[in-house]
Design a protein around this motif. Structure first.
Motif, PDB file in Angstrom:
ATOM      1  N   ARG A  35       0.837  -1.195   0.000  1.00  0.00           N
ATOM      2  CA  ARG A  35       0.000   0.000   0.000  1.00  0.00           C
ATOM      3  C   ARG A  35       0.873   1.246   0.000  1.00  0.00           C
ATOM      4  O   ARG A  35       2.048   1.211   0.379  1.00  0.00           O
ATOM      5  N   SER A  36       0.278   2.335  -0.443  1.00  0.00           N
ATOM      6  CA  SER A  36       0.956   3.628  -0.390  1.00  0.00           C
ATOM      7  C   SER A  36       0.971   4.135   1.040  1.00  0.00           C
ATOM      8  O   SER A  36       0.335   3.568   1.936  1.00  0.00           O
ATOM      9  N   ASP A  37       1.692   5.229   1.258  1.00  0.00           N
ATOM     10  CA  ASP A  37       1.781   5.858   2.574  1.00  0.00           C
ATOM     11  C   ASP A  37       1.458   7.332   2.384  1.00  0.00           C
ATOM     12  O   ASP A  37       2.352   8.169   2.239  1.00  0.00           O
ATOM     13  N   HIS A  38       0.166   7.646   2.379  1.00  0.00           N
ATOM     14  CA  HIS A  38      -0.289   9.026   2.200  1.00  0.00           C
ATOM     15  C   HIS A  38      -1.430   9.316   3.157  1.00  0.00           C
ATOM     16  O   HIS A  38      -2.185   8.417   3.543  1.00  0.00           O
ATOM     17  N   THR A  72       5.253  -1.354   1.893  1.00  0.00           N
ATOM     18  CA  THR A  72       4.874  -0.010   1.468  1.00  0.00           C
ATOM     19  C   THR A  72       5.613   0.397   0.197  1.00  0.00           C
ATOM     20  O   THR A  72       6.790   0.120   0.028  1.00  0.00           O
ATOM     21  N   LEU A  73       4.891   1.071  -0.660  1.00  0.00           N
ATOM     22  CA  LEU A  73       5.446   1.790  -1.804  1.00  0.00           C
ATOM     23  C   LEU A  73       4.918   3.222  -1.717  1.00  0.00           C
ATOM     24  O   LEU A  73       3.819   3.487  -2.167  1.00  0.00           O
ATOM     25  N   MET A  74       5.638   4.126  -1.211  1.00  0.00           N
ATOM     26  CA  MET A  74       6.766   4.006  -0.324  1.00  0.00           C
ATOM     27  C   MET A  74       6.401   4.686   0.983  1.00  0.00           C
ATOM     28  O   MET A  74       5.644   5.646   0.984  1.00  0.00           O
ATOM     29  N   LEU A 104      11.039   2.753   1.256  1.00  0.00           N
ATOM     30  CA  LEU A 104      11.289   4.031   1.921  1.00  0.00           C
ATOM     31  C   LEU A 104      11.677   5.088   0.900  1.00  0.00           C
ATOM     32  O   LEU A 104      12.604   4.899   0.114  1.00  0.00           O
ATOM     33  N   GLY A 105      10.923   6.185   0.913  1.00  0.00           N
ATOM     34  CA  GLY A 105      11.199   7.287   0.005  1.00  0.00           C
ATOM     35  C   GLY A 105      11.317   8.602   0.754  1.00  0.00           C
ATOM     36  O   GLY A 105      11.080   8.679   1.971  1.00  0.00           O
ATOM     37  N   LEU A 173      13.222  -1.449  -0.129  1.00  0.00           N
ATOM     38  CA  LEU A 173      12.922  -1.023  -1.491  1.00  0.00           C
ATOM     39  C   LEU A 173      13.180   0.464  -1.620  1.00  0.00           C
ATOM     40  O   LEU A 173      12.779   1.260  -0.756  1.00  0.00           O
ATOM     41  N   ILE A 174      13.830   0.840  -2.704  1.00  0.00           N
ATOM     42  CA  ILE A 174      14.031   2.239  -3.067  1.00  0.00           C
ATOM     43  C   ILE A 174      13.567   2.377  -4.507  1.00  0.00           C
ATOM     44  O   ILE A 174      13.757   1.460  -5.327  1.00  0.00           O
ATOM     45  N   GLY A 175      12.958   3.503  -4.833  1.00  0.00           N
ATOM     46  CA  GLY A 175      12.465   3.671  -6.195  1.00  0.00           C
ATOM     47  C   GLY A 175      12.481   5.114  -6.632  1.00  0.00           C
ATOM     48  O   GLY A 175      12.723   6.028  -5.837  1.00  0.00           O
ATOM     49  N   GLY A 176      12.227   5.318  -7.922  1.00  0.00           N
ATOM     50  CA  GLY A 176      12.123   6.675  -8.432  1.00  0.00           C
ATOM     51  C   GLY A 176      12.812   6.876  -9.753  1.00  0.00           C
ATOM     52  O   GLY A 176      13.509   6.001 -10.267  1.00  0.00           O
TER      53      GLY A 176
END
Length: 307
Positions: A35-38, A72-74, A104-105, A173-176
Motif C-alpha cells: 500500500r501507499s503511505d499518504h 509499502t510503496l513508499m 522508503l522514500g 525497497l528504493i524507487g524513483g
C-alpha cells in the motif's frame, strides 16, 4: 516474474476494505499486498472515509494473513523519525512471522504535510540517506551492542538497537526516476529497486543506472530485484476495459499507453516487453478496491501465463 497487488487507500478505503483485498491477494496466488503511505487524497475523489495509516494497517494485516508479503510503496521519510520507524517495522515483521518489506522514500506531497501539521523539510534526499543508514544500521547491530550515529539531520547515542525483526534482513525497497542520487542510494542500500509508472524505455535506462551504481558500491548488480509499479485495467473484452477505466476516472487510450490495460493477451504481451527491459516483479496498482473480479481476472488470465 512475480506479481504483487498495490493499493492507494488515501483515495478512499477503510481497513476492512483493505483486509478484503489483502485476503483476495492471498487466495488468488499473488506474491504480496502493498500500500501507499499518504494522508491526503489526490485528484477529484472525496477520499472518504479518510486516510488509514500504512504501518497500523500492515500490523493488522500481519495478523490476519498467512502467506503473502506485506509492505509499502513508499513509506514517506518525512512522516517518521528513523529510530521510531525501525522499531515499528521490526515489530510488524515479528507480528507477520517475517513477511514485511520496507519501501522508503523521501516524501513529496507537500499538501498532505500542511493538512496534518507535518514538517516538510527542504532537503529531503540527504535526510533519506541518513534514514536508510540508521534503519539498516539499527537492525544490523548485534544484540548486546549499541548503535551510534551523528549526522547532519539525526543524532543517535548508545541506542540498544532493539527490537530486531523476525527476518535476518528486512528487504528494503528504493524507487524513483532520479538519474543520479536515486540510483546511488539504491546501489548502496536497496534489496529491490522499483521504477514507478514508467515507460519500457525509461525503465530500461533507469535499471541500467542502478546496476552500474550497485557495482560502483561494490555489490553485484544482480543482488537487487528490479520491479515496476503500473496501473492495471484489464478486461475480458473492450466493454469491460472501458467500464473499469471509467470507474477510476481514466481514459482507455491513456491507460494502454502508460499502464497495463486491455485484454489479458494485450497485458501479457506488454509485461513480456517489461521483462525484456529487466523487470523481475510487477506491482499492479489497483484503484477500484471493490472490484475483486478484476483481481481474479488478472490472476487467472495474466499471472497464470507468466509465473
Amino acid at each position: 516474474m512475480d506479481f504483487r497487488i498495490f493499493t492507494e487507500p488515501q483515495q478512499g478505503a477503510t481497513y476492512d476494505t483493505l483486509l478484503t483485498v489483502a485476503k483476495a491477494t492471498e487466495d488468488l496466488g499473488f506474491d504480496a499486498f502493498f500500500r501507499s503511505d499518504h494522508y491526503l487524497r489526490m485528484g477529484s475523489v472525496d477520499g472518504l472515509p479518510g486516510p488509514t495509516d500504512a504501518w497500523i494497517t500492515l500490523a493488522g494485516l500481519a495478523r490476519e494473513t498467512k502467506r503473502i508479503r506485506l509492505g509499502t510503496l513508499m513509506t514517506a521519510g518525512t512522516f517518521r523519525l528513523p529510530g521510531v520507524l525501525a522499531i515499528q517495522v521490526a515489530q510488524v515483521d515479528q507480528m507477520s512471522g517475517g513477511r514485511i518489506e520496507l519501501g522508503l522514500g523521501a516524501g513529496w506531497f507537500e499538501e498532505e504535510h500542511k493538512a496534518y501539521g507535518i514538517p516538510f523539510p527542504k532537503e529531503k534526499i540527504g535526510r533519506l540517506e541518513e534514514q536508510l543508514e540508521i534503519v539498516t544500521g539499527l537492525w544490523a547491530t548485534e544484540v548486546g551492542k549499541t548503535f551510534d550515529f551523528h549526522g547532519t539531520y539525526y543524532d543517535l547515542t548508545e541506542s540498544p538497537a532493539l527490537p530486531k525483526p523476525a527476518q535476518a534482513r528486512v528487504p528494503v525497497l528504493i524507487g524513483g526516476h532520479g538519474a543520479t542520487r536515486t540510483p546511488r542510494l539504491a546501489g548502496r542500500y536497496a534489496d529491490e529497486f522499483n521504477m514507478p509508472f514508467a515507460s519500457i524505455e525509461d525503465t530500461e535506462r533507469q535499471f541500467g543506472r542502478v546496476r552500474a551504481a550497485a557495482e560502483e558500491a561494490g555489490r553485484p548488480a544482480g543482488a537487487l530485484t528490479y520491479s515496476n509499479a503500473l496501473v492495471a485495467c484489464v478486461g475480458k473484452d473492450d466493454a469491460e476495459v472501458a467500464r473499469r477505466a471509467a470507474a477510476i476516472g481514466r481514459e482507455v487510450d491513456d491507460l494502454k499507453a502508460n499502464g497495463l490495460a486491455g485484454s489479458p493477451a494485450e497485458v501479457v504481451e506488454k509485461l513480456g516487453r517489461y521483462a525484456e527491459a529487466g523487470a523481475q516483479r510487477i506491482y499492479f496498482q489497483i484503484l477500484d478496491l471493490d472490484d475483486l473480479d478484476h483481481l481474479e481476472l488478472i490472476s487467472s488470465r495474466v499471472q497464470s501465463q507468466l509465473t
